[in-house]
Design a protein around this motif. Sequence first.
Motif, PDB file in Angstrom:
ATOM      1  N   GLY A 192       0.783  -1.219   0.126  1.00 35.65           N
ATOM      2  CA  GLY A 192      -0.004  -0.096   0.025  1.00 35.65           C
ATOM      3  C   GLY A 192       0.776   1.405  -0.030  1.00 35.65           C
ATOM      4  O   GLY A 192       0.386   2.277  -0.411  1.00 35.65           O
ATOM      5  N   GLU A 193       1.963   1.203   0.580  1.00 40.15           N
ATOM      6  CA  GLU A 193       2.813   2.334   0.504  1.00 40.15           C
ATOM      7  C   GLU A 193       3.676   2.621  -0.829  1.00 40.15           C
ATOM      8  O   GLU A 193       4.002   3.823  -1.094  1.00 40.15           O
ATOM      9  N   LYS A 194       3.648   1.594  -1.667  1.00 43.51           N
ATOM     10  CA  LYS A 194       4.685   1.738  -2.885  1.00 43.51           C
ATOM     11  C   LYS A 194       4.075   2.856  -3.839  1.00 43.51           C
ATOM     12  O   LYS A 194       4.618   3.555  -4.379  1.00 43.51           O
ATOM     13  N   ALA A 195       2.774   2.919  -3.895  1.00 43.95           N
ATOM     14  CA  ALA A 195       2.135   3.796  -4.753  1.00 43.95           C
ATOM     15  C   ALA A 195       2.120   5.333  -4.403  1.00 43.95           C
ATOM     16  O   ALA A 195       2.372   6.210  -4.984  1.00 43.95           O
TER      17      ALA A 195
ATOM     18  N   ALA B 267      11.292  17.835   0.547  1.00 43.01           N
ATOM     19  CA  ALA B 267      11.517  18.120  -0.811  1.00 43.01           C
ATOM     20  C   ALA B 267       9.989  18.056  -1.184  1.00 43.01           C
ATOM     21  O   ALA B 267       9.445  17.984  -2.277  1.00 43.01           O
ATOM     22  N   SER B 268       9.020  17.589  -0.251  1.00 49.41           N
ATOM     23  CA  SER B 268       7.601  17.646  -0.409  1.00 49.41           C
ATOM     24  C   SER B 268       7.023  18.127   0.992  1.00 49.41           C
ATOM     25  O   SER B 268       7.465  18.183   1.840  1.00 49.41           O
ATOM     26  N   LYS B 269       5.604  18.178   0.858  1.00 49.15           N
ATOM     27  CA  LYS B 269       4.624  18.313   2.097  1.00 49.15           C
ATOM     28  C   LYS B 269       4.600  17.086   2.812  1.00 49.15           C
ATOM     29  O   LYS B 269       4.805  16.062   2.112  1.00 49.15           O
ATOM     30  N   ILE B 270       4.449  16.917   3.791  1.00 48.15           N
ATOM     31  CA  ILE B 270       4.150  15.652   4.537  1.00 48.15           C
ATOM     32  C   ILE B 270       2.685  15.301   4.144  1.00 48.15           C
ATOM     33  O   ILE B 270       1.822  16.119   4.483  1.00 48.15           O
ATOM     34  N   ILE B 271       2.621  14.220   3.958  1.00 52.83           N
ATOM     35  CA  ILE B 271       1.501  13.292   3.639  1.00 52.83           C
ATOM     36  C   ILE B 271       1.046  12.517   4.847  1.00 52.83           C
ATOM     37  O   ILE B 271       2.042  11.538   4.956  1.00 52.83           O
ATOM     38  N   MET B 272      -0.029  12.552   5.359  1.00 50.46           N
ATOM     39  CA  MET B 272      -0.437  11.401   6.299  1.00 50.46           C
ATOM     40  C   MET B 272      -1.523  10.568   5.763  1.00 50.46           C
ATOM     41  O   MET B 272      -2.597  11.227   4.984  1.00 50.46           O
ATOM     42  N   TYR B 273      -1.532   9.312   5.608  1.00 50.95           N
ATOM     43  CA  TYR B 273      -2.618   8.503   5.159  1.00 50.95           C
ATOM     44  C   TYR B 273      -2.699   7.344   5.852  1.00 50.95           C
ATOM     45  O   TYR B 273      -1.931   6.731   6.841  1.00 50.95           O
ATOM     46  N   ARG B 274      -3.974   6.409   5.519  1.00 45.96           N
ATOM     47  CA  ARG B 274      -4.202   5.222   6.325  1.00 45.96           C
ATOM     48  C   ARG B 274      -4.609   4.380   5.258  1.00 45.96           C
ATOM     49  O   ARG B 274      -5.418   4.732   4.529  1.00 45.96           O
ATOM     50  N   ASP B 275      -4.254   3.284   5.084  1.00 44.48           N
ATOM     51  CA  ASP B 275      -4.669   2.232   4.236  1.00 44.48           C
ATOM     52  C   ASP B 275      -6.127   1.966   4.456  1.00 44.48           C
ATOM     53  O   ASP B 275      -6.465   1.653   5.272  1.00 44.48           O
ATOM     54  N   GLN B 276      -6.640   1.826   3.048  1.00 42.67           N
ATOM     55  CA  GLN B 276      -7.932   1.425   2.664  1.00 42.67           C
ATOM     56  C   GLN B 276      -8.937   2.333   3.922  1.00 42.67           C
ATOM     57  O   GLN B 276     -10.105   1.799   4.280  1.00 42.67           O
ATOM     58  N   ALA B 277      -8.721   3.456   3.887  1.00 43.71           N
ATOM     59  CA  ALA B 277      -9.594   4.416   4.795  1.00 43.71           C
ATOM     60  C   ALA B 277      -9.598   5.617   4.147  1.00 43.71           C
ATOM     61  O   ALA B 277      -8.684   6.172   3.406  1.00 43.71           O
ATOM     62  N   GLU B 278     -10.770   6.540   4.506  1.00 46.99           N
ATOM     63  CA  GLU B 278     -10.963   7.768   3.969  1.00 46.99           C
ATOM     64  C   GLU B 278     -10.154   8.825   4.288  1.00 46.99           C
ATOM     65  O   GLU B 278      -9.903   9.819   3.614  1.00 46.99           O
ATOM     66  N   SER B 279      -9.731   8.611   5.671  1.00 52.55           N
ATOM     67  CA  SER B 279      -9.145   9.679   6.424  1.00 52.55           C
ATOM     68  C   SER B 279      -8.147   9.021   7.342  1.00 52.55           C
ATOM     69  O   SER B 279      -8.399   7.939   7.823  1.00 52.55           O
ATOM     70  N   ILE B 280      -7.159   9.776   7.906  1.00 57.51           N
ATOM     71  CA  ILE B 280      -6.434   9.373   8.961  1.00 57.51           C
ATOM     72  C   ILE B 280      -7.302   9.402  10.579  1.00 57.51           C
ATOM     73  O   ILE B 280      -8.412   9.418  10.099  1.00 57.51           O
ATOM     74  N   CYS B 281      -6.710   8.453  11.377  1.00 59.14           N
ATOM     75  CA  CYS B 281      -7.507   8.070  12.556  1.00 59.14           C
ATOM     76  C   CYS B 281      -7.623   9.315  13.514  1.00 59.14           C
ATOM     77  O   CYS B 281      -6.975  10.347  13.437  1.00 59.14           O
ATOM     78  N   THR B 282      -8.599   9.225  14.252  1.00 62.53           N
ATOM     79  CA  THR B 282      -8.886  10.364  15.228  1.00 62.53           C
ATOM     80  C   THR B 282      -7.654  10.848  16.027  1.00 62.53           C
ATOM     81  O   THR B 282      -7.509  11.858  16.197  1.00 62.53           O
TER      82      THR B 282
END
Length: 110
Positions: A10-13, A50-65
Motif C-alpha cells: 500500500g505504501e509503494k504507490a 522536498a515535499s509536504k508531509i502526507i499522512m494517510y491510512r490504508d483503505q480508509a478515507e482519512s487518518i485516525c482520530t
Amino acid sequence: MTTQRSPEQGEKAMIEGIIEGSPEAVGVAVIRLNCGCRKMAAVSISGEPASKIIMYRDQAESICTQCKQDHGDYMRVIEQFISWKEPEPDAEAKRKIVTKVLGTAEDMPN
C-alpha cells in the motif's frame, strides 16, 4: 550499517506519487505509527523536505482520530525508514540524510 526495509504494498504507490511530484527527491521518509497511519515526505540530497508531509491510512478515507488530534506524535512511531530512489545516494550521503531526517544514525528497529 542499516537494515534495508522495503515499503509495504500500500505504501509503494504513495511513494511513487511523492517521488514523481518531487523532482529534487532522493527518497521518501516513511514513518509508521502504532495506529496504522503513516506519515511520508520526500527528502532532498541535503536532507531537507522536498515535499509536504502526507499522512494517510490504508483503505480508509482519512487518518485516525488520534492522528487528527496529535498529527502523528513521534511517541507513537513504531518504525521509520527512507525508501531510496534509484540511483541511490552513496553510503555516506545516506547516513547523513537518515541522521538529519530521522534523528538517528540507523533506521529505527521494529
